[in-house]
Design a protein around this motif. Sequence first.
Motif, PDB file in Angstrom:
ATOM      1  N   ASP A 181      -4.159  -2.802   7.228  1.00  0.00           N
ATOM      2  CA  ASP A 181      -4.019  -2.383   8.627  1.00  0.00           C
ATOM      3  C   ASP A 181      -3.293  -3.449   9.450  1.00  0.00           C
ATOM      4  OD1 ASP A 181      -5.850  -4.382   9.303  1.00  0.00           O
ATOM      5  OD2 ASP A 181      -7.556  -3.021   9.253  1.00  0.00           O
ATOM      6  N   THR A 227      -4.841  -7.214   9.462  1.00  0.00           N
ATOM      7  CA  THR A 227      -5.058  -8.018   8.261  1.00  0.00           C
ATOM      8  C   THR A 227      -4.064  -9.177   8.218  1.00  0.00           C
ATOM      9  OG1 THR A 227      -5.784  -6.048   7.053  1.00  0.00           O
ATOM     10  CG2 THR A 227      -5.216  -7.980   5.750  1.00  0.00           C
ATOM     11  N   ASP A 254       0.834  -1.197   0.000  1.00  0.00           N
ATOM     12  CA  ASP A 254       0.000   0.000   0.000  1.00  0.00           C
ATOM     13  C   ASP A 254       0.875   1.255   0.000  1.00  0.00           C
ATOM     14  OD1 ASP A 254       1.032  -0.627   2.534  1.00  0.00           O
ATOM     15  OD2 ASP A 254      -0.454   0.630   3.527  1.00  0.00           O
ATOM     16  N   GLU A 274      -6.762  -0.129   1.048  1.00  0.00           N
ATOM     17  CA  GLU A 274      -6.590   0.280   2.451  1.00  0.00           C
ATOM     18  C   GLU A 274      -7.148  -0.743   3.436  1.00  0.00           C
ATOM     19  OE1 GLU A 274      -7.949   4.120   4.997  1.00  0.00           O
ATOM     20  OE2 GLU A 274      -7.445   4.507   2.892  1.00  0.00           O
ATOM     21  N   HIS A 275      -8.271  -1.373   3.097  1.00  0.00           N
ATOM     22  CA  HIS A 275      -8.907  -2.300   4.053  1.00  0.00           C
ATOM     23  C   HIS A 275      -8.089  -3.581   4.238  1.00  0.00           C
ATOM     24  CE1 HIS A 275     -10.492  -4.077   0.296  1.00  0.00           C
ATOM     25  NE2 HIS A 275     -10.637  -5.185   1.008  1.00  0.00           N
TER      26      HIS A 275
END
Length: 233
Positions: free
Chosen positions: A75, A78, A50, A71-72
């Motif tokens: 973090d 994940t 990312d 983005e999801h």
Amino acid sequence: MRVAIIPARGGSKRIPGKNIRDFCGKPMIAWSIEAARASGCFDEVIVSTDDERIAEVARHCGAAVPFMRPEHLSDDYTGTLPVIRHAVEWFCNAGQAVDLVCCIYATAPFIEPADIQEGKSQLETAGCSFAFSVTSFAFPIQRALRLTDGGRVEMMHPEQFSTRSQDLEEAWHDAGQFYWGTSEAWLKERMIFGRDSVGIPIPRYRVQDVDTPEDWETAEYMFKALRARAHHG
């Protein structure tokens, strides 16, 4: 089609920028990319990130970065499975059928091309879902201790106190280097640590997690010692 996918998120907390920080003369991720390329196992070696800086370094080291990770999936919480699944789905959506996928961690400087080749061979001959690197615990886990709040000691398995070390079953753990799997296994997010997986043993002197500054320092000492031994070999 066989693909290596190297997950490399940007926001490392404990070791800032660890995926591209200099490790023994190269960005950390370079060691994984170079081993993947040298193995000759892959049609594509890609990095899922990312972070634009990581993407730039990865391309410079010889990997492709065909997409930026959403983005999801970037973090602290994940896991690896959804990240690899996302990458495999990207290839499927681009009309490229992928057969085998190898997830290689970005912080695996001890990985060797021969280990990757062995993993591929075992995956194909065993007809399993996954083949991944494992190493043995240096000490019998049945003798593990816990420290109580007051600093007192308890055995986790007191019934093993009198058992001779050589009579205790050897225990293994994930070496945190590579995970070969069929594309189907990744897409279905199957359990990696189970009976449908084969372990590829790696000697302990080539295994070191790199999660904390202390880990990093230990890894550098080990890496330099291995290089010195190879040089004098």
